[in-house]
Design an enzyme around this catalytic site. Structure first.
Site, short mmCIF file in Angstrom:
data_model
loop_
_atom_site.label_atom_id
_atom_site.label_comp_id
_atom_site.label_asym_id
_atom_site.label_seq_id
_atom_site.Cartn_x
_atom_site.Cartn_y
_atom_site.Cartn_z
N ASP A 85 0.60 -8.12 0.27
CA ASP A 85 1.67 -8.26 -0.71
C ASP A 85 2.95 -8.83 -0.10
OD1 ASP A 85 2.05 -5.97 0.82
OD2 ASP A 85 1.80 -4.59 -0.83
N ASP A 93 2.90 7.20 -4.93
CA ASP A 93 2.43 7.26 -6.31
C ASP A 93 0.96 6.83 -6.42
OD1 ASP A 93 2.63 4.57 -5.80
OD2 ASP A 93 4.05 4.13 -7.42
N HIS A 97 -0.30 4.07 -4.99
CA HIS A 97 -0.54 2.62 -4.97
C HIS A 97 -1.25 2.18 -3.70
CE1 HIS A 97 3.77 1.87 -3.23
NE2 HIS A 97 2.91 1.73 -2.25
C1 F6R Z 1 2.40 -2.53 2.13
C2 F6R Z 1 1.56 -1.87 1.16
C3 F6R Z 1 1.87 -0.51 0.63
C4 F6R Z 1 2.02 0.53 1.73
C5 F6R Z 1 2.38 1.88 1.12
C6 F6R Z 1 2.59 2.95 2.18
O1 F6R Z 1 1.89 -3.81 2.44
O2 F6R Z 1 0.62 -2.47 0.76
O3 F6R Z 1 0.84 -0.14 -0.24
O4 F6R Z 1 0.83 0.63 2.45
O5 F6R Z 1 3.54 1.76 0.36
O6 F6R Z 1 3.73 2.62 2.92
P1 F6R Z 1 4.13 3.45 4.22
O7 F6R Z 1 3.11 3.17 5.25
O8 F6R Z 1 5.48 2.90 4.60
O9 F6R Z 1 4.17 4.89 3.82
#
Ligand code: F6R
Length: 240
Positions: free
Chosen positions: A67, A135, A137
């Site tokens: 992303d 959440d 994702h």
């Molecule tokens: C980033 C991404 C997000 C992160 C998620 C967790 O490229 O795809 O889905 O993996 O927001 O982020 P952290 O590791 O900062 O808790």
């Protein structure tokens, strides 16, 4: 699902880096799907060390990132492109031509179609690395009424904006939209590896993998993936 329970972040990082090492050694031109965020930073440090020691070779590896924030240029200090260069690409022997990240400045329809075609032209993803959002994702596939299929532009949820403001001067600076690979792109990866660390992820981790499969918790779809490994530390698995 293949669950690997680790003591802490350090051990989680080591186990995940080992899996990527093994993938690249077995198939030197592997297509790696990569994530940003705090969780994979330790993995990228290990891969960098091995590459600099000469035990891991990225010269044929191709990468596709999950992303990018819409509206940020590649050079913007908070862009995911900059993040990837700072934490990995600038320190390993990867061919810049083989690095792919959605273009945050490109026009929506054109960019989404281009990115999906690109993933297909690479022959799909061999190993997709994922973190987990609070959440539920994966990539920026936020909770929704249906699983989005291909690359698309998404409005970030309030929870995600809140979580990501730590990287910006203040909350108002966090972009409200992003481009993300869709659930189909992620799900079609031959192998999927998710890493999760910390007590603050325990509730969502339980919901995602011990609750029903639902687009309200996008990561839950991975319960159906035939080669899915979850590496998580004790704190993240506190409610499992
Ligand atoms: C980033 C991404 C997000 C992160 C998620 C967790 O490229 O795809 O889905 O993996 O927001 O982020 P952290 O590791 O900062 O808790």
């Amino acid at each position: 699902m293949n669950l690997v329970r680790t003591r802490d972040y350090e051990e989680m990082t080591g186990r995940a880096a080992d899996m990527i090492f093994e993938q690249v050694n077995r198939k030197p031109d592997s297509v790696l799907g990569l994530a940003t965020g705090s969780t994979p930073i330790g993995v990228y440090e290990k891969l960098t060390d091995w590459c600099q020691e000469g035990t891991l070779d990225f010269s044929k590896v191709r990468t596709v990132n999950l992303d990018e924030y819409a509206g940020l240029s590649k050079e913007h200090p908070q862009s995911y492109c900059r993040f990837m260069h700072e934490h990995l690409f600038d320190h390993i022997n990867i061919d810049p031509e083989n690095v792919h990240i959605p273009d945050g400045l490109a026009e929506e329809d054109v960019e989404c179609a281009r990115y999906d075609r690109l993933i297909q032209s690479l022959g799909g993803i061999d190993l997709q690395l994922l973190g987990l959002g609070h959440d539920g994702h994966i990539g920026f596939n936020e909770p929704a009424d249906a699983f989005p299929l291909g690359t698309h532009r998404v409005a970030l949820s309030a929870r995600t904006i809140q979580a990501n403001k730590r990287f910006f001067e203040d909350e108002s600076q966090v972009p409200r939209f992003a481009y993300t690979m869709g659930i189909r792109d992620i799900f079609q990866a031959k192998r999927v590896l998710m890493i999760v660390s910390g007590r603050d992820k325990a509730e969502i981790l339980k919901e995602a993998f011990q609750g029903p499969v639902t687009p309200r918790v996008p990561a839950s779809i991975l319960q159906f993936h035939k080669d899915f490994t979850l590496i998580a530390d004790e704190e993240a698995l506190a409610l499992f």
